[in-house]
Design a protein around this motif. Structure first.
Motif, short mmCIF file in Angstrom:
data_model
loop_
_atom_site.label_atom_id
_atom_site.label_comp_id
_atom_site.label_asym_id
_atom_site.label_seq_id
_atom_site.Cartn_x
_atom_site.Cartn_y
_atom_site.Cartn_z
N UNK A 262 2.26 -2.39 -14.61
CA UNK A 262 2.01 -3.30 -13.80
C UNK A 262 1.22 -2.43 -12.36
N UNK A 263 1.04 -1.17 -12.55
CA UNK A 263 0.52 -0.26 -11.50
C UNK A 263 -0.95 -0.49 -11.56
N UNK A 264 -1.58 -1.72 -11.24
CA UNK A 264 -3.14 -1.96 -11.33
C UNK A 264 -3.40 -2.58 -10.11
N UNK A 265 -3.31 -1.85 -8.98
CA UNK A 265 -3.70 -1.97 -7.64
C UNK A 265 -4.34 -0.88 -7.02
N UNK A 266 -5.35 -0.78 -6.29
CA UNK A 266 -6.03 0.14 -5.47
C UNK A 266 -6.12 -0.44 -4.18
N UNK A 267 -6.13 0.60 -2.97
CA UNK A 267 -6.31 0.04 -1.76
C UNK A 267 -7.45 0.68 -1.04
N UNK A 268 -8.15 -0.16 -0.48
CA UNK A 268 -9.02 0.66 0.64
C UNK A 268 -8.56 1.12 1.88
N UNK B 22 7.86 -3.24 -6.73
CA UNK B 22 8.30 -2.06 -5.94
C UNK B 22 7.17 -1.51 -4.96
N UNK B 23 5.78 -2.05 -5.18
CA UNK B 23 5.06 -1.45 -4.34
C UNK B 23 5.39 -2.19 -2.86
N UNK B 24 6.05 -3.01 -2.76
CA UNK B 24 6.34 -3.58 -1.29
C UNK B 24 7.33 -2.63 -0.67
N UNK B 25 7.96 -1.58 -1.16
CA UNK B 25 8.46 -0.49 -0.66
C UNK B 25 7.73 0.34 0.03
N UNK B 26 6.45 0.42 -0.13
CA UNK B 26 5.47 1.23 0.52
C UNK B 26 4.58 0.56 1.30
N UNK B 27 4.86 -0.72 1.55
CA UNK B 27 3.69 -1.40 2.47
C UNK B 27 3.59 -0.82 3.84
#
Length: 112
Positions: free
Chosen positions: A31-37, A102-107
């Motif tokens: 589920x690590x399928x997100x990229x950020x600009x 767990x990406x929320x931990x890096x917001x």
């Protein structure tokens, strides 16, 4: 480590990308399928470490008044979403692809 960018949807994703769904050398679970600009360079990366390794400048965070920006990219379908929309869910609004909870931990690394 500088890697060759890949195209997902209509955008280039930079960094240590390992597959066509934006997984990278640092985060490559199902589920690590997100990229950020990143607002500092207007380039897409899978994670803050990819930016750190590839860019020639420190990362900047999106401001609280910029959360309407289309700054998240689903690696499954290539759809973009606003920061506000992303923060309100744990899956892509277009295809339903799940994002790593767990990406929320890096917001705080990405958003003010």
């Amino acid at each position: 480590m500088t890697a060759r960018p890949i195209r997902v949807g209509g955008v280039l994703v930079h960094g240590a990308v390992v597959d066509g769904q934006t997984r990278c050398a640092h985060w490559h679970g199902a589920d690590d399928v997100l990229a950020i600009l990143f607002p500092c360079c207007r380039r897409w990366y899978p994670c803050h470490t990819c930016h750190e390794e590839d860019a020639d400048h420190p990362a900047a965070r999106w401001g609280r008044d910029e959360h309407e920006a289309q700054a998240l990219l689903c690696g499954v379908c290539g759809a973009t979403s606003s920061i506000d929309a992303y923060l309100a869910t744990s899956a892509c609004a277009k295809c339903g692809g799940a994002f790593n909870e767990n990406c929320r931990l890096h917001h705080p690394l990405y958003f003010a």
